[in-house]
Design a protein around this motif. Sequence first.
Motif, PDB file in Angstrom:
ATOM      1  N   VAL A  14      -0.107 -27.508 -18.542  1.00 34.54           N
ATOM      2  CA  VAL A  14      -0.474 -27.679 -17.140  1.00 34.54           C
ATOM      3  C   VAL A  14      -0.342 -26.319 -16.465  1.00 34.54           C
ATOM      4  N   VAL A  58       0.280 -28.780  -8.956  1.00 29.54           N
ATOM      5  CA  VAL A  58      -0.363 -28.722 -10.261  1.00 29.54           C
ATOM      6  C   VAL A  58      -1.852 -28.511 -10.016  1.00 29.54           C
ATOM      7  N   TYR A  85      -4.268 -27.535 -12.760  1.00 30.81           N
ATOM      8  CA  TYR A  85      -5.090 -27.925 -13.906  1.00 30.81           C
ATOM      9  C   TYR A  85      -4.248 -28.574 -14.989  1.00 30.81           C
ATOM     10  N   ALA A  86      -4.892 -29.464 -15.699  1.00 28.17           N
ATOM     11  CA  ALA A  86      -4.386 -29.931 -16.984  1.00 28.17           C
ATOM     12  C   ALA A  86      -5.263 -29.250 -18.013  1.00 28.17           C
ATOM     13  N   TRP A 110      -6.653 -31.000 -11.920  1.00 30.19           N
ATOM     14  CA  TRP A 110      -5.635 -32.050 -12.017  1.00 30.19           C
ATOM     15  C   TRP A 110      -6.096 -33.349 -11.366  1.00 30.19           C
ATOM     16  N   ASN A 111      -6.854 -33.244 -10.275  1.00 35.40           N
ATOM     17  CA  ASN A 111      -7.265 -34.466  -9.576  1.00 35.40           C
ATOM     18  C   ASN A 111      -8.372 -35.231 -10.297  1.00 35.40           C
ATOM     19  N   TYR A 118      -3.439 -40.370 -19.671  1.00 26.57           N
ATOM     20  CA  TYR A 118      -4.289 -40.065 -18.529  1.00 26.57           C
ATOM     21  C   TYR A 118      -5.720 -40.515 -18.810  1.00 26.57           C
ATOM     22  N   TYR A 172      -8.421 -27.098  -5.694  1.00 34.00           N
ATOM     23  CA  TYR A 172      -7.086 -27.520  -5.305  1.00 34.00           C
ATOM     24  C   TYR A 172      -6.560 -26.739  -4.117  1.00 34.00           C
TER      25      TYR A 172
END
Length: 122
Positions: free
Chosen positions: A35, A44, A46-47, A66-67, A78, A119
């Motif tokens: 992350v 946060v 990014y994943a 992330w969203n 996820y 973000y």
Amino acid sequence: MEQVHTTSSLIGAAKVDGTAVYNTQGDRLGDIHDVMIDKQTGRVAYAIMSFGGFLGIGEKYHPLPWNTLKYDTNQGGYVVGLTLEQLEGGPTYDEGSEPAWGDRDYEKKVHDYYGMPPYWMM
């Protein structure tokens, strides 16, 4: 062994690593590799999802805003509303070749590809 804390709404970053990512049909697409957290805001951003390759060789890393991810307790992972084809066509990088994190033009392209607002604008 280091203990990783989890509550009903919070999870330690170390526990996110390796969590499965599924599409909305329940197909496993890959795993969270890392992350990325904004140093200034603590949010946060990014994943980093890994998939492709075989036994870890030839894997590609896909930065997902992330969203785009929602945690599904039933799946224990996820869920993203993306197809495998969308992910394969998205921004990627190879191990050892980090993208230009902090370059807003690069990061905006990632967000634009997935149709998500950046973000830092939320």
